[in-house]
Design an enzyme around this catalytic site. Sequence first.
Site, PDB file in Angstrom:
ATOM      1  N   LYS A 154       0.601  -0.879   0.000  1.00  0.00           N
ATOM      2  CA  LYS A 154      -0.387   0.146   0.399  1.00  0.00           C
ATOM      3  C   LYS A 154       1.102   1.265  -0.009  1.00  0.00           C
ATOM      4  O   LYS A 154       2.034   1.756   0.277  1.00  0.00           O
ATOM      5  CB  LYS A 154      -1.006   0.328   0.927  1.00  0.00           C
ATOM      6  CG  LYS A 154       0.155   0.204   2.479  1.00  0.00           C
ATOM      7  CD  LYS A 154       0.539   0.848   3.111  1.00  0.00           C
ATOM      8  CE  LYS A 154       0.960   1.713   4.157  1.00  0.00           C
ATOM      9  NZ  LYS A 154       1.909   3.078   5.070  1.00  0.00           N
ATOM     10  N   LEU A 189       5.399   0.482   3.603  1.00  0.00           N
ATOM     11  CA  LEU A 189       4.255  -0.030   2.723  1.00  0.00           C
ATOM     12  C   LEU A 189       3.580  -0.958   2.703  1.00  0.00           C
ATOM     13  O   LEU A 189       2.766  -1.926   2.235  1.00  0.00           O
ATOM     14  CB  LEU A 189       5.668  -0.513   0.939  1.00  0.00           C
ATOM     15  CG  LEU A 189       6.234   0.220   0.753  1.00  0.00           C
ATOM     16  CD1 LEU A 189       7.435  -0.168  -0.349  1.00  0.00           C
ATOM     17  CD2 LEU A 189       5.241   1.242   0.009  1.00  0.00           C
ATOM     18  N   SER A 196       1.565  -6.470   7.069  1.00  0.00           N
ATOM     19  CA  SER A 196      -0.005  -6.161   7.121  1.00  0.00           C
ATOM     20  C   SER A 196      -0.623  -7.197   5.513  1.00  0.00           C
ATOM     21  O   SER A 196      -1.110  -7.432   6.061  1.00  0.00           O
ATOM     22  CB  SER A 196      -0.581  -4.565   6.936  1.00  0.00           C
ATOM     23  OG  SER A 196       0.413  -4.121   8.654  1.00  0.00           O
ATOM     24  N   ASP A 238      -2.815  -1.546  10.013  1.00  0.00           N
ATOM     25  CA  ASP A 238      -2.892  -1.397   8.806  1.00  0.00           C
ATOM     26  C   ASP A 238      -3.823  -2.855   7.458  1.00  0.00           C
ATOM     27  O   ASP A 238      -3.783  -3.098   6.855  1.00  0.00           O
ATOM     28  CB  ASP A 238      -1.130  -1.473   7.771  1.00  0.00           C
ATOM     29  CG  ASP A 238      -0.369  -0.459   7.857  1.00  0.00           C
ATOM     30  OD1 ASP A 238      -1.846   1.192   7.830  1.00  0.00           O
ATOM     31  OD2 ASP A 238       0.334  -0.163   7.649  1.00  0.00           O
TER      32      ASP A 238
END
Length: 292
Positions: A11, A100, A104, A137
């Site tokens: 992400k 990033l 997670s 996250d």
Amino acid sequence: MKTITLEAPAKINLTLDILGRRADGYHDLRMVMQSVSLGDTVTVTETGDGFALLAEGIALPAGKPTLEQRAAESFFRYLGRPMPGLRVRLVKRVPAYAGLGGGSADAAAVLRGLRALYAPELPRQALEEMGLAVGSDVPFCVHGGTCLAEGRGEVLTDLPPLPGCAIVLCKPDFGLPTPELFARVDGAELGPRPSTAAMEAALARGDLPAVAGCLGNVFEQVLTAEEGAEIRAIQAALLRHGALGAAMSGSGPTVFGLFDDSDKADRAAEALRGTYRQTYLAAPVKKFGETE
């Protein structure tokens, strides 16, 4: 033998704002989060007994349960049944401690894989609830796509997707410990905040230049002089090579740039790799399906 292989997209944070410290010790956040195509591959297999994690590309921490094991335990605790023997194999591509969400994302993939194998009727929201027990996250990494994330990061609202673009991700060689950065924020007078409303409006219009103009991360305001200089140097290099905008993701230190031209993105990545070996090309990933 039950087995499943899934991709675990990383992400980025298009915006990241910290609203304040909560009574439970966590922080209230307001972020626009985006899944990207740089990701790990996660294979979950039922085995005889116990939990085993095999990882290609990283050294595993010793002496404490990994995020992947905690995700599996959370899943079967939610179901109210004993955890079977499991082997999780990771092929790592997302750099660790990079802002990033690589760990997670892997934990979220374990949850999605276990749902497919053992409880396909479970709604995604149940996996997000389990994921919050593992990390802040993880709920977004279960959900995927483009989201407004509030609370600790678990209150998710779907937003219009990030317009098609190329994304260059560049991680410098130093690390930024997340707890230390939150502590710095607690003692800082923060300046301009990223505008979530402006970002939402730009996404609703499908206006990539406007999205790039709204990028922002308050963690950039509490970097040391040396850290900040390195982050700004990467941002400047991305902009020099044609990025529409650039910002640090999460608690860093990875910097990303949004490009409307894949050739420019290729050239930017090639130029940055001369100094920063952990430089990657990616694209936006849409919201994951309700079933795998």
